[in-house]
Design a protein around this motif. Sequence first.
Motif, PDB file in Angstrom:
ATOM      1  N   THR A 148       0.837  -1.191   0.000  1.00  0.00           N
ATOM      2  CA  THR A 148       0.000   0.000   0.000  1.00  0.00           C
ATOM      3  C   THR A 148       0.876   1.246   0.000  1.00  0.00           C
ATOM      4  O   THR A 148       2.031   1.219   0.395  1.00  0.00           O
ATOM      5  CB  THR A 148      -0.921   0.041   1.234  1.00  0.00           C
ATOM      6  N   THR A 149       0.299   2.326  -0.452  1.00  0.00           N
ATOM      7  CA  THR A 149       0.988   3.613  -0.421  1.00  0.00           C
ATOM      8  C   THR A 149      -0.019   4.691  -0.081  1.00  0.00           C
ATOM      9  O   THR A 149      -1.201   4.562  -0.377  1.00  0.00           O
ATOM     10  CB  THR A 149       1.674   3.927  -1.764  1.00  0.00           C
ATOM     11  N   ASP A 150       0.453   5.715   0.558  1.00  0.00           N
ATOM     12  CA  ASP A 150      -0.416   6.846   0.861  1.00  0.00           C
ATOM     13  C   ASP A 150       0.124   8.096   0.185  1.00  0.00           C
ATOM     14  O   ASP A 150       0.234   9.146   0.770  1.00  0.00           O
ATOM     15  CB  ASP A 150      -0.521   7.071   2.374  1.00  0.00           C
ATOM     16  N   SER A 151       0.505   7.959  -1.062  1.00  0.00           N
ATOM     17  CA  SER A 151       0.935   9.109  -1.836  1.00  0.00           C
ATOM     18  C   SER A 151       0.596   8.828  -3.277  1.00  0.00           C
ATOM     19  O   SER A 151       1.133   7.908  -3.882  1.00  0.00           O
ATOM     20  CB  SER A 151       2.437   9.342  -1.675  1.00  0.00           C
ATOM     21  N   TYR A 152      -0.312   9.601  -3.832  1.00  0.00           N
ATOM     22  CA  TYR A 152      -0.795   9.309  -5.179  1.00  0.00           C
ATOM     23  C   TYR A 152      -1.067  10.613  -5.917  1.00  0.00           C
ATOM     24  O   TYR A 152      -1.645  11.541  -5.369  1.00  0.00           O
ATOM     25  CB  TYR A 152      -2.083   8.483  -5.102  1.00  0.00           C
ATOM     26  N   TRP A 153      -0.638  10.660  -7.162  1.00  0.00           N
ATOM     27  CA  TRP A 153      -0.901  11.810  -8.028  1.00  0.00           C
ATOM     28  C   TRP A 153      -1.526  11.261  -9.287  1.00  0.00           C
ATOM     29  O   TRP A 153      -0.981  10.361  -9.921  1.00  0.00           O
ATOM     30  CB  TRP A 153       0.404  12.548  -8.323  1.00  0.00           C
ATOM     31  N   SER A 154      -2.695  11.763  -9.664  1.00  0.00           N
ATOM     32  CA  SER A 154      -3.479  11.143 -10.733  1.00  0.00           C
ATOM     33  C   SER A 154      -2.754  11.082 -12.072  1.00  0.00           C
ATOM     34  O   SER A 154      -3.025  10.210 -12.880  1.00  0.00           O
ATOM     35  CB  SER A 154      -4.807  11.885 -10.900  1.00  0.00           C
ATOM     36  N   GLY A 175      -4.849   7.881  17.152  1.00  0.00           N
ATOM     37  CA  GLY A 175      -4.328   6.682  17.801  1.00  0.00           C
ATOM     38  C   GLY A 175      -3.061   6.223  17.114  1.00  0.00           C
ATOM     39  O   GLY A 175      -2.363   6.997  16.458  1.00  0.00           O
ATOM     40  N   ASP A 176      -2.769   4.923  17.222  1.00  0.00           N
ATOM     41  CA  ASP A 176      -1.552   4.355  16.640  1.00  0.00           C
ATOM     42  C   ASP A 176      -1.658   4.254  15.124  1.00  0.00           C
ATOM     43  O   ASP A 176      -2.726   3.970  14.574  1.00  0.00           O
ATOM     44  CB  ASP A 176      -1.290   2.958  17.204  1.00  0.00           C
ATOM     45  N   ILE A 177      -0.515   4.436  14.446  1.00  0.00           N
ATOM     46  CA  ILE A 177      -0.393   4.191  13.010  1.00  0.00           C
ATOM     47  C   ILE A 177       0.576   3.037  12.855  1.00  0.00           C
ATOM     48  O   ILE A 177       1.740   3.132  13.260  1.00  0.00           O
ATOM     49  CB  ILE A 177       0.107   5.438  12.260  1.00  0.00           C
ATOM     50  N   THR A 178       0.120   1.919  12.273  1.00  0.00           N
ATOM     51  CA  THR A 178       0.925   0.707  12.148  1.00  0.00           C
ATOM     52  C   THR A 178       1.118   0.383  10.672  1.00  0.00           C
ATOM     53  O   THR A 178       0.154   0.371   9.900  1.00  0.00           O
ATOM     54  CB  THR A 178       0.220  -0.491  12.823  1.00  0.00           C
ATOM     55  N   LEU A 179       2.375   0.136  10.290  1.00  0.00           N
ATOM     56  CA  LEU A 179       2.694  -0.220   8.904  1.00  0.00           C
ATOM     57  C   LEU A 179       3.220  -1.654   8.889  1.00  0.00           C
ATOM     58  O   LEU A 179       4.001  -2.050   9.751  1.00  0.00           O
ATOM     59  CB  LEU A 179       3.764   0.708   8.332  1.00  0.00           C
ATOM     60  N   GLY A 180       2.804  -2.441   7.878  1.00  0.00           N
ATOM     61  CA  GLY A 180       3.283  -3.794   7.748  1.00  0.00           C
ATOM     62  C   GLY A 180       3.582  -4.107   6.293  1.00  0.00           C
ATOM     63  O   GLY A 180       3.095  -3.444   5.374  1.00  0.00           O
ATOM     64  N   GLY A 181       4.407  -5.120   6.049  1.00  0.00           N
ATOM     65  CA  GLY A 181       4.739  -5.485   4.675  1.00  0.00           C
ATOM     66  C   GLY A 181       5.536  -4.380   4.012  1.00  0.00           C
ATOM     67  O   GLY A 181       6.480  -3.849   4.568  1.00  0.00           O
ATOM     68  N   SER A 182       5.132  -4.029   2.799  1.00  0.00           N
ATOM     69  CA  SER A 182       5.839  -2.962   2.083  1.00  0.00           C
ATOM     70  C   SER A 182       5.001  -1.693   2.031  1.00  0.00           C
ATOM     71  O   SER A 182       5.020  -0.945   1.058  1.00  0.00           O
ATOM     72  CB  SER A 182       6.201  -3.424   0.665  1.00  0.00           C
ATOM     73  N   ALA A 183       4.240  -1.446   3.065  1.00  0.00           N
ATOM     74  CA  ALA A 183       3.430  -0.226   3.131  1.00  0.00           C
ATOM     75  C   ALA A 183       4.325   0.994   3.151  1.00  0.00           C
ATOM     76  O   ALA A 183       5.403   0.988   3.749  1.00  0.00           O
ATOM     77  CB  ALA A 183       2.554  -0.249   4.375  1.00  0.00           C
ATOM     78  N   ASN A 184       3.912   2.035   2.479  1.00  0.00           N
ATOM     79  CA  ASN A 184       4.724   3.230   2.301  1.00  0.00           C
ATOM     80  C   ASN A 184       3.879   4.461   2.600  1.00  0.00           C
ATOM     81  O   ASN A 184       2.835   4.652   1.989  1.00  0.00           O
ATOM     82  CB  ASN A 184       5.254   3.257   0.858  1.00  0.00           C
ATOM     83  N   VAL A 185       4.296   5.254   3.544  1.00  0.00           N
ATOM     84  CA  VAL A 185       3.610   6.513   3.856  1.00  0.00           C
ATOM     85  C   VAL A 185       4.624   7.619   3.718  1.00  0.00           C
ATOM     86  O   VAL A 185       5.630   7.642   4.414  1.00  0.00           O
ATOM     87  CB  VAL A 185       3.042   6.507   5.287  1.00  0.00           C
ATOM     88  N   VAL A 186       4.381   8.545   2.797  1.00  0.00           N
ATOM     89  CA  VAL A 186       5.312   9.657   2.572  1.00  0.00           C
ATOM     90  C   VAL A 186       4.568  10.952   2.555  1.00  0.00           C
ATOM     91  O   VAL A 186       3.406  11.012   2.317  1.00  0.00           O
ATOM     92  CB  VAL A 186       6.093   9.484   1.258  1.00  0.00           C
TER      93      VAL A 186
END
Length: 195
Positions: A162-168, A184-195
């Motif tokens: 998953t990613t939380d950065s997207y440009w159409s 609350g808590d933010i938990t990332l697993g696998g190859s999750a990407n938050v930028v």
Amino acid sequence: MLPYVSVAFACLVGFCSLAVDVGRVMVAKGELQLAADAAARYGITGMSAGYLAARDRAVAAAADNKADGTSVALDPNVDVEFGTWDPYARVFTALSGARRDTATSVRVTARRSAARGTGVQLMFARLIGMSTCDAHAGAIATVAPKQYGVVGLDFINLKGNTTDSYWSNTGPDPGNWGGVASNGDITLGGSANVV
């Protein structure tokens, strides 16, 4: 009698100039405002490609508009500025150099000026020595502040690819268009990407 006629003629020219010439300048200023608005709005849409693309868009949009019968020509180095806009203080701060690529606002000033040879032509005021009048209008367009891409109440749990950065235009675009928020808590697993 000659002095009275001279004074009366000067007053008549003044009233005609007020009625016709000032009206023409005000119409030209309104047309310049429309051109500046269009240029600023279209210019800001090009910021994802950099300030040069945005500047070209602003110049093209202004040229699609007319003021005083001719197309509005912007000087891209003077009339199109890039910077930031403070909505609370209502202040535009211009950026220079490479920092213009990080701009979130575009300020456009559309001008008709005698110095550029584009002053608004006057009819009756010519009789008293004024052949043109300068007019200008400005507009600022800004992008909306970044909003959170994901908002979680109590928690956020991202797993897998998953990613939380997207440009159409380009799809996932790390570093530019995303954000998460939670109380609350933010938990990332696998190859999750938050930028």
